[in-house]
Structures are given as structure tokens and as C-alpha cells.
Design an enzyme around this catalytic site. Structure first.
Site, PDB file in Angstrom:
ATOM      1  N   ARG A  12       0.815  -1.223   0.000  1.00  0.00           N
ATOM      2  CA  ARG A  12       0.000   0.000   0.000  1.00  0.00           C
ATOM      3  C   ARG A  12       0.845   1.268   0.000  1.00  0.00           C
ATOM      4  NH1 ARG A  12      -4.270  -1.211  -2.122  1.00  0.00           N
ATOM      5  NH2 ARG A  12      -5.225   0.620  -1.281  1.00  0.00           N
ATOM      6  N   LYS A  15       2.971   2.166  -5.056  1.00  0.00           N
ATOM      7  CA  LYS A  15       3.811   1.725  -6.177  1.00  0.00           C
ATOM      8  C   LYS A  15       2.994   1.356  -7.407  1.00  0.00           C
ATOM      9  CE  LYS A  15       4.328  -2.871  -4.177  1.00  0.00           C
ATOM     10  NZ  LYS A  15       3.357  -2.567  -3.124  1.00  0.00           N
ATOM     11  N   ALA A  34      -1.048  -9.304 -14.910  1.00  0.00           N
ATOM     12  CA  ALA A  34      -1.318  -9.581 -13.497  1.00  0.00           C
ATOM     13  C   ALA A  34      -0.874 -10.999 -13.140  1.00  0.00           C
ATOM     14  CB  ALA A  34      -2.812  -9.419 -13.216  1.00  0.00           C
ATOM     15  N   HIS A  50      -9.149  -3.908  -8.371  1.00  0.00           N
ATOM     16  CA  HIS A  50      -8.037  -3.427  -9.193  1.00  0.00           C
ATOM     17  C   HIS A  50      -8.462  -3.290 -10.659  1.00  0.00           C
ATOM     18  CE1 HIS A  50      -4.374  -3.211  -6.713  1.00  0.00           C
ATOM     19  NE2 HIS A  50      -5.001  -4.066  -5.939  1.00  0.00           N
ATOM     20  N   ARG A  54      -8.694   0.242 -12.940  1.00  0.00           N
ATOM     21  CA  ARG A  54      -7.973   0.458 -14.196  1.00  0.00           C
ATOM     22  C   ARG A  54      -8.920   0.803 -15.341  1.00  0.00           C
ATOM     23  NH1 ARG A  54      -5.282  -4.240 -12.478  1.00  0.00           N
ATOM     24  NH2 ARG A  54      -6.305  -5.536 -14.028  1.00  0.00           N
TER      25      ARG A  54
END
Length: 184
Positions: A12, A15, A34, A50, A54
Site C-alpha cells: 500500500r 507503487k 497480473a 483493481h 484500471r
């Protein structure tokens, strides 16, 4: 010239957001490779979150083990490939009883030969805490540290992200290349 990038940081730390921003500034056909496997409900929720975050900015490719092959295939259609994350990949390799050092060596060789696409590798820096109390965790920490060292040698730019702030360890500061292009 294609510049490969390694982005390290704690859990967290920001990055991934930093890496996504780099990828979107670096190419017009970005892919998100991924390495996570959604093996339980909590991880399925994380993966879904996630992906939703995106949106349609990236093409998502899922590959938990054969990272080098996936990079070579993705480089045919994509000019930048964000790999998130190496520590999950190392975990997957360990759990599959694969030779992690051999896979890291193959990844390094792939990066050296890959000129058609920029690769941005994201990984958790796990060696800053206390020494783990069990052999598997110590093995994981050691393998991750060795992989980071090997890949940092190969990558042109290496960043360490803390509290959402990237520190340049090697290469160009974020945005430096873009600034030179706009000045020309």
C-alpha cells in the site's frame, strides 16, 4: 530506446498507482500483466477492485507462472507492459515447486532481448522488516531480494515508492524523459 523499469515499495505504498501512471505516459497500447490468482473471496474482491480501478485504460493479461512467455506474447500487440507483481509471482513459483532462480534468470534474459515494448515491473520490498520466524518466509524474503538485485541490474530505471512518493534509485527521475521530449 526502450527503458525497462523496476518499481519497489512496501504494501500500500502507492507503487502500483505510480507504475500505472508511468505506463500510461509511456505508451499508447498498454497491457497490465497480473500475476495474482484469486483463490479465495478476499482475493477475488481485490482483483475485481483493481480491474475496476484500471477501467479500460489497460488490456489485462493474467499469468501466474510463465511470466517470460507472457511478456514475449504481450510485446507483439503492446508497447508498454506493466507487471504487477513480482512478489506474487515468486509466491506462485514457490507454491508450484518451481525453481525461482531459474525463472528470474529467464525473466532477466527476456528483458535484455525485449526491445519492442517497455516493461514496468512492480514488486514489494519485503526485506526491510524483521527476520521472519519460519524457513519458508525466510526463503521467500531471500528469493525476492535476490530477484530485485538481479532485475535492478538489468532495468534502466529503478524507483522506490514510500507514502506515494517515488524516489529514484537508478536512472531518470519520473517525467525527466518526457520533459526532454517537450523541450526539444
Amino acid at each position: 530506446m526502450t527503458r525497462h523499469v523496476l518499481v519497489l515499495g512496501g504494501a500500500r505504498s502507492g507503487k502500483t498507482a505510480f507504475s500505472e501512471s508511468l505506463a500510461l505516459r509511456s505508451g499508447v497500447r498498454p497491457a497490465y500483466l497480473a500475476t495474482a490468482e484469486a483463490l479465495d473471496g478476499e482475493m477475488r474482491d481485490r482483483v475485481a477492485s483493481h480491474k475496476a480501478g484500471r477501467g479500460d485504460r489497460f488490456v489485462t493479461i493474467e499469468e501466474p507462472i510463465a511470466l517470460s512467455d507472457a511478456l514475449l506474447k504481450a510485446s507483439i500487440d503492446h508497447d508498454v507492459i506493466l507487471v504487477d507483481c513480482l512478489t506474487l509471482w515468486i509466491t506462485n513459483l514457490l507454491l508450484a515447486n518451481e525453481d525461482v532462480a531459474q525463472h528470474v534468470s529467464e525473466l532477466g534474459a527476456t528483458l535484455v532481448q525485449l526491445k519492442a515494448a517497455k516493461v514496468i515491473l512492480v514488486s514489494n520490498e519485503v526485506g526491510l522488516g524483521i527476520v521472519p520466524d519460519n524457513a519458508m518466509a525466510r526463503t521467500f524474503r531471500d528469493l525476492a531480494g535476490s530477484a530485485h538485485q538481479r532485475l535492478a541490474e538489468i532495468c534502466d530505471d529503478v524507483y522506490f515508492v514510500v507514502a506515494g512518493l517515488p524516489m529514484t534509485l537508478k536512472g531518470e527521475a519520473p517525467g525527466q524523459a518526457e520533459s526532454r521530449i517537450h523541450e526539444a
